[in-house]
Scaffold this motif. Structure first.
Motif, mmCIF file in Angstrom:
data_model
loop_
_atom_site.group_PDB
_atom_site.id
_atom_site.type_symbol
_atom_site.label_atom_id
_atom_site.label_comp_id
_atom_site.label_asym_id
_atom_site.label_seq_id
_atom_site.Cartn_x
_atom_site.Cartn_y
_atom_site.Cartn_z
ATOM 1 N N GLY A 172 0.747 -1.132 -0.044
ATOM 2 C CA GLY A 172 -0.091 -0.134 -0.098
ATOM 3 C C GLY A 172 0.873 1.257 -0.056
ATOM 4 O O GLY A 172 0.234 2.385 0.076
ATOM 5 N N VAL A 173 2.121 1.172 -0.140
ATOM 6 C CA VAL A 173 3.108 2.206 -0.245
ATOM 7 C C VAL A 173 3.607 2.152 -1.693
ATOM 8 O O VAL A 173 4.091 1.492 -1.939
ATOM 9 N N PRO A 174 3.428 3.544 -2.303
ATOM 10 C CA PRO A 174 4.156 3.820 -3.540
ATOM 11 C C PRO A 174 5.686 3.554 -3.494
ATOM 12 O O PRO A 174 6.303 4.069 -2.617
ATOM 13 N N TRP A 175 6.163 2.942 -4.272
ATOM 14 C CA TRP A 175 7.437 2.630 -4.271
ATOM 15 C C TRP A 175 8.402 3.821 -4.574
ATOM 16 O O TRP A 175 9.406 3.943 -4.207
ATOM 17 N N ASP A 176 7.892 4.783 -5.147
ATOM 18 C CA ASP A 176 8.905 5.897 -5.362
ATOM 19 C C ASP A 176 9.124 6.536 -3.813
ATOM 20 O O ASP A 176 10.049 7.239 -3.918
ATOM 21 N N MET A 177 8.293 6.323 -3.050
ATOM 22 C CA MET A 177 8.467 6.886 -1.778
ATOM 23 C C MET A 177 9.820 6.079 -1.023
ATOM 24 O O MET A 177 10.417 6.732 -0.273
ATOM 25 N N ALA A 178 10.094 4.828 -1.232
ATOM 26 C CA ALA A 178 11.198 3.940 -0.919
ATOM 27 C C ALA A 178 12.434 4.449 -1.667
ATOM 28 O O ALA A 178 13.047 4.774 -0.886
ATOM 29 N N ILE A 179 12.108 5.060 -2.831
ATOM 30 C CA ILE A 179 13.172 5.495 -3.583
ATOM 31 C C ILE A 179 13.847 6.928 -3.070
ATOM 32 O O ILE A 179 14.968 7.243 -2.603
ATOM 33 N N ARG A 180 12.650 7.659 -2.857
ATOM 34 C CA ARG A 180 13.154 8.846 -2.196
ATOM 35 C C ARG A 180 13.887 8.913 -0.741
ATOM 36 O O ARG A 180 14.656 9.584 -0.422
ATOM 37 N N ALA A 181 13.342 7.887 -0.034
ATOM 38 C CA ALA A 181 13.604 7.753 1.320
ATOM 39 C C ALA A 181 15.152 7.095 1.311
ATOM 40 O O ALA A 181 16.150 7.626 2.235
ATOM 41 N N ARG A 182 15.401 6.261 0.504
ATOM 42 C CA ARG A 182 16.717 5.581 0.342
ATOM 43 C C ARG A 182 17.706 6.772 -0.226
ATOM 44 O O ARG A 182 18.999 6.777 0.204
ATOM 45 N N ARG A 183 17.286 7.801 -1.141
ATOM 46 C CA ARG A 183 18.273 8.697 -1.500
ATOM 47 C C ARG A 183 18.262 9.771 -0.499
ATOM 48 O O ARG A 183 19.108 10.750 -0.722
ATOM 49 N N GLY A 184 17.400 9.924 0.413
ATOM 50 C CA GLY A 184 17.430 10.692 1.378
ATOM 51 C C GLY A 184 16.862 12.310 0.952
ATOM 52 O O GLY A 184 17.437 13.368 1.365
ATOM 53 N N GLN A 185 16.129 12.272 -0.164
ATOM 54 C CA GLN A 185 15.520 13.528 -0.486
ATOM 55 C C GLN A 185 14.480 13.731 0.299
ATOM 56 O O GLN A 185 13.594 13.361 0.358
ATOM 57 N N GLY A 186 14.814 15.234 0.606
ATOM 58 C CA GLY A 186 13.873 15.813 1.693
ATOM 59 C C GLY A 186 14.246 15.418 2.999
ATOM 60 O O GLY A 186 14.798 14.463 3.292
ATOM 61 N N GLU A 187 13.937 16.532 3.871
ATOM 62 C CA GLU A 187 14.454 16.050 5.261
ATOM 63 C C GLU A 187 13.419 15.001 5.979
ATOM 64 O O GLU A 187 14.044 14.327 6.783
#
Length: 175
Positions: free
Chosen positions: A38-53
């Motif tokens: 239920g979590v969009p995969w792009d959120m995991a990619i952004r979290a892994r890259r550290g995009q945004g605080e």
């Protein structure tokens, strides 16, 4: 021609020769592999890259909310849902493969592997909760889950395509 004839001509219940079935199959598996628990995969990619605080924090919160929701439904209604799913799948299998209803075969080919994905999701949600995963470990667990879902999807599309070609060739030989 009656209205009912027009509707059935437009819908064409011979699913394996219908473009709309193949589009629905592709969209289904694309969507299922993008929305991991239920979590969009792009959120995991952004979290892994550290995009945004707050990318990792938002990702962990979404996973926590969705795993909690999934486990709550499984604990409260799991037996009932399993019974309904078993009844529906066995009804589709009997209608499709014993009585030769192609529409039931097509729906079974979509629904049966999705049931397996649901069980995989439940197992992954339990592991995330039991191991209290966070950060990179959480992303790695969801990545493995996503890979498993994609493998199920590829196998499902392959089997469905083979069955669909067989059905179309058999109908072509008879017709």
């Amino acid at each position: 021609m009656t209205l009912l004839d027009n509707v059935f001509e437009l819908i064409d219940l011979r699913s394996f020769s219908n473009l709309w079935f193949w589009i629905a199959l592709a969209v289904t598996w694309s969507t299922v592999s993008h929305w991991v628990l239920g979590v969009p995969w792009d959120m995991a990619i952004r979290a892994r890259r550290g995009q945004g605080e707050t990318a990792m924090e938002d990702f962990e919160d979404m996973v926590r909310i969705n795993t909690g929701r999934l486990l709550y439904v499984a604990n409260q209604s799991g037996t009932l849902l399993a019974g309904i799913a078993a009844f529906a799948l066995s009804s589709l299998a009997i209608l499709g493969f014993v009585y030769g209803n192609e529409f039931s075969q097509a729906v079974f080919m979509l629904a049966f592997p999705l049931t397996g994905v649901g069980l995989l999701s439940l197992r992954t949600a339990r592991r995330i909760r039991d191991e209290a995963l966070r950060g990179e470990a959480l992303i790695a667990r969801l990545s493995r889950h996503r890979l498993a879902v994609q493998m199920v999807g590829m196998a499902s599309i392959f089997v469905t395509a083979m069955w669909g070609m067989y059905q179309n060739m058999a109908i072509g030989a008879l017709g």
